[in-house]
Design an enzyme around this catalytic site. Structure first.
Site, PDB file in Angstrom:
ATOM      1  N   GLU A 337      -6.185 -27.652  24.999  1.00  0.00           N
ATOM      2  CA  GLU A 337      -7.285 -28.033  24.546  1.00  0.00           C
ATOM      3  C   GLU A 337      -7.311 -29.448  23.749  1.00  0.00           C
ATOM      4  O   GLU A 337      -7.907 -29.895  22.786  1.00  0.00           O
ATOM      5  CB  GLU A 337      -7.976 -27.084  23.438  1.00  0.00           C
ATOM      6  CG  GLU A 337      -8.415 -25.868  24.302  1.00  0.00           C
ATOM      7  CD  GLU A 337      -8.613 -24.588  23.182  1.00  0.00           C
ATOM      8  OE1 GLU A 337      -7.998 -24.662  21.967  1.00  0.00           O
ATOM      9  OE2 GLU A 337      -9.091 -23.731  23.711  1.00  0.00           O
ATOM     10  N   ASP A 361      -3.336 -19.490  19.193  1.00  0.00           N
ATOM     11  CA  ASP A 361      -4.535 -19.283  18.057  1.00  0.00           C
ATOM     12  C   ASP A 361      -3.914 -18.524  16.939  1.00  0.00           C
ATOM     13  O   ASP A 361      -3.403 -17.511  17.068  1.00  0.00           O
ATOM     14  CB  ASP A 361      -5.527 -18.469  18.587  1.00  0.00           C
ATOM     15  CG  ASP A 361      -6.748 -19.342  19.506  1.00  0.00           C
ATOM     16  OD1 ASP A 361      -6.687 -20.894  19.555  1.00  0.00           O
ATOM     17  OD2 ASP A 361      -7.613 -18.819  20.103  1.00  0.00           O
ATOM     18  N   HIS A 528      -5.104 -23.502  15.095  1.00  0.00           N
ATOM     19  CA  HIS A 528      -4.111 -23.210  15.953  1.00  0.00           C
ATOM     20  C   HIS A 528      -2.798 -23.295  15.345  1.00  0.00           C
ATOM     21  O   HIS A 528      -2.804 -23.929  14.060  1.00  0.00           O
ATOM     22  CB  HIS A 528      -3.955 -24.447  17.110  1.00  0.00           C
ATOM     23  CG  HIS A 528      -4.894 -24.289  18.129  1.00  0.00           C
ATOM     24  ND1 HIS A 528      -5.606 -25.280  18.846  1.00  0.00           N
ATOM     25  CD2 HIS A 528      -5.497 -22.987  18.697  1.00  0.00           C
ATOM     26  CE1 HIS A 528      -6.265 -24.926  19.584  1.00  0.00           C
ATOM     27  NE2 HIS A 528      -6.554 -23.633  19.649  1.00  0.00           N
TER      28      HIS A 528
END
Length: 591
Positions: A337, A361, A528
């Protein structure tokens, strides 16, 4: 192109310059101190790429300005990125110190009674503080005899910690972060802050649209022979998990093959964009063959790519691992991401340990009560106070299964130069590749699924940027936890069970953000985090202080906190000192 040389460690033996007996009596002892320091560092340390660390010793002992200048000229010509000044005696403080403002520096003053090495250490550090050039202090706890050439354990620990962190600083300088794409789903870490990279890390940002990846794939700007090798490797080693998609979204064999092919191509092309590939010049693609000099990268993926093309899960997982179709090799640092701030935490962890990193995550805090209610299982051992579910579709290195073994046979993650092919194969065998869930990834893809073995020490980190303050670092040491299979299955199926999982139990202190596991989760600054093997929070703290990034949260023992000596002048509480010192000195590469 000329290969860029790795940074070296400069050793500066300093001495009392008075001739007619004083200097002459100290020359051998002082130079031997420098040689012993160099021998220790070259024996115990390696660069993250696996290459041996080199030390450069000044040609002469340094007594004043002329010899200091000669030493600096030598260091400048040999890519010295950090320095350690050593002495067993009194020397002339500000006349002999390393004055480079961005080069990490430490001074080891020998603790002996015959000559006042400690007095020079104090005088030199005072000069560093007054001039605004922080330096680290190294001073043995116990007095040594003048003829004792050994390096005490406490001195060795500081020398190695300083050198590991200093090499990380020097290795990042001048490199780039490859931002492949833009902001992913509004994630703040993927709003790539050029000033942060330039001012704090000495790096550049190379921003490239994801259409460049598409172009390389479509126009065959890659090594076609390597692609065939990668496909054969996947055919031999990939185990596929169940397809949890509804029937109308499941792909047939031909479609699945196309997804696998493109996923492997993405890994190849992202790697080539990072570091270059001479094979591309052979097919007439000289510009593309150079790469972007990237020491880390991020791939946006969601959603502008993944709504149409295979996601980055396979590419990221393979790149971040210590092995692929070419065998065991140095892991890359690729943030899913395009979370550049998590990418920086990954980069720090990799530079400090040489190991692959687990991107995840920080998904769920499970209290003991909630787990007992849902599964009937009562947590105990490391997990007795609750656990955090770390899980993400993309960048978790396959090393994170912890199928590698240390010297005692315990599960771990090792630097690539210590990993056998059998251990790499074991990590692959522990991984299933699950078809991506269509609702999230319309273009398909494969997510790696593995479960981290329990009882392994880890350090979880994260960099955040706070407006008005700048970057901060979070650190949480703890352990992976192994749950009974039926308990894991129940908990895992409540989320996306096609992704890799690490159950993490942070070490609690009973205070502040480490009052309990819930507080760790509640105080984490973003969605994260990164897991680095081992309890290496102290190394992160030292590295952060070099870069002038304050640490806002950690559970490292106070005796292991090692920062420049000038931090002590910024108050009496060590964490407040850190904030005030970082604000006072500003980013390492001020812009």
């Amino acid at each position: 192109m000329k290969k860029i040389s790795l940074p070296k460690i400069g050793i500066r033996p300093v001495i009392d310059g008075r001739r007619m007996g004083v200097r002459e009596s100290l020359e051998e002892q002082t130079m031997n101190m420098a040689k012993a320091t160099a021998a220790l560092l070259t024996e115990k340390l390696r660069h993250a790429c696996g290459a041996a660390v080199e030390c450069v010793i000044s040609d002469t002992c340094i007594a004043g300005m002329a010899e200091a200048a000669a030493c600096e000229e030598k260091f400048s010509s040999q890519n010295v990125g950090l320095t350690i000044t050593v002495t067993p005696c009194w020397c002339y403080g500000s006349e002999t110190i390393d004055m480079d403002p961005t080069r990490p520096k430490a001074i080891w003053g020998f603790n002996g009674t015959e000559r006042p090495g400690a007095v020079y250490l104090a005088a030199a550090l005072a000069a560093h503080s007054q001039k605004g050039i922080p330096a680290f202090s190294i001073y043995g706890h116990d007095v040594q005899d003048a003829d004792d050439t050994s390096i005490p354990a406490d001195v060795e620990e500081k020398l190695l910690r300083f050198a590991r962190a200093g090499l990380a600083v020097a290795s990042m300088k001048g490199k780039s972060y490859l931002s492949l794409g833009g902001v992913s789903m509004g994630i703040a870490g993927s709003i790539v802050d050029h000033n942060f990279f330039e001012s704090w890390l000495g790096m550049k940002v190379q921003a490239v649209d994801m259409t460049e990846l598409r172009r390389r794939i479509d126009q065959k700007i890659y090594d076609e022979a390597e692609l065939e090798m990668a496909l054969a490797w996947a055919d031999k080693n990939f185990r596929y998990g169940e397809d949890e998609n509804n029937k109308q979204y499941q792909r047939n064999a031909e479609q699945s093959r196309a997804v696998l092919r493109e996923s492997l191509l993405m890994a190849m092309c992202i790697r080539d964009m990072m570091q270059g590939n001479s094979k591309l010049a052979d097919i007439g693609r000289v510009e593309e063959s150079l790469g972007y000099n990237a020491i880390a990268a991020g791939f946006q993926g969601q959603r502008h790519w993944t709504d149409q093309y295979p996601n980055g899960d396979t590419a990221e997982a393979i790149l971040n691992s210590s092995f692929d179709w070419n065998g065991v090799r140095k892991p890359f640092v690729v943030a899913t991401e395009n979370d550049s701030l998590n990418g920086v935490a990954m980069l720090m962890g990799h530079q400090l340990t040489g190991t692959a990193q687990i991107f995840a995550d920080v998904r769920t805090y499970w209290s003991p009560e909630a787990i007992e209610r849902v599964t009937g299982h009562k947590l105990d051992g490391l997990a007795e106070h609750g656990i955090i579910h770390l899980i993400n579709s993309g960048s978790a290195a396959l090393d994170g299964s912890c199928k590698q073994r240390d010297s005692e046979g315990k599960p771990t993650m090792k630097p690539h130069w210590e990993i056998s092919q059998q251990e790499a194969d074991a990590c692959l065998a522990a991984t299933e590749w699950c078809p991506a869930i269509h609702e999230y990834f319309r273009g398909g893809g494969y997510s790696s699924r593995f479960l981290t073995e329990g009882g392994v020490p880890f350090t979880m980190t994260r960099v955040n940027i706070i407006k008005g303050l700048g970057p901060v670092l979070q650190i949480a040491e703890g352990w992976s936890v192994e749950l009974p299979k039926d308990v894991h299955d129940i908990l895992n199926k409540r989320t996306n069970s096609t992704w890799p999982t690490t159950w993490f139990a942070p070490r609690l202190t009973g205070k502040g953000p480490f009052t309990d596991v819930y507080s760790v989760m509640a105080n984490w600054g973003a969605n994260h985090g990164v897991l680095t093997i081992g309890h290496v929070g102290a190394d992160f703290i030292t590295l952060a202080s070099m870069l002038r990034i304050p640490v806002c949260m950690h559970n490292v023992e106070e005796t292991k906190v090692y920062r420049p000596s000038a931090w002590a002048a910024h108050g009496m509480d060590i964490e407040g000192q850190d904030y005030r010192a970082c604000q006072n000195y500003g980013p390492l590469y001020k812009r």
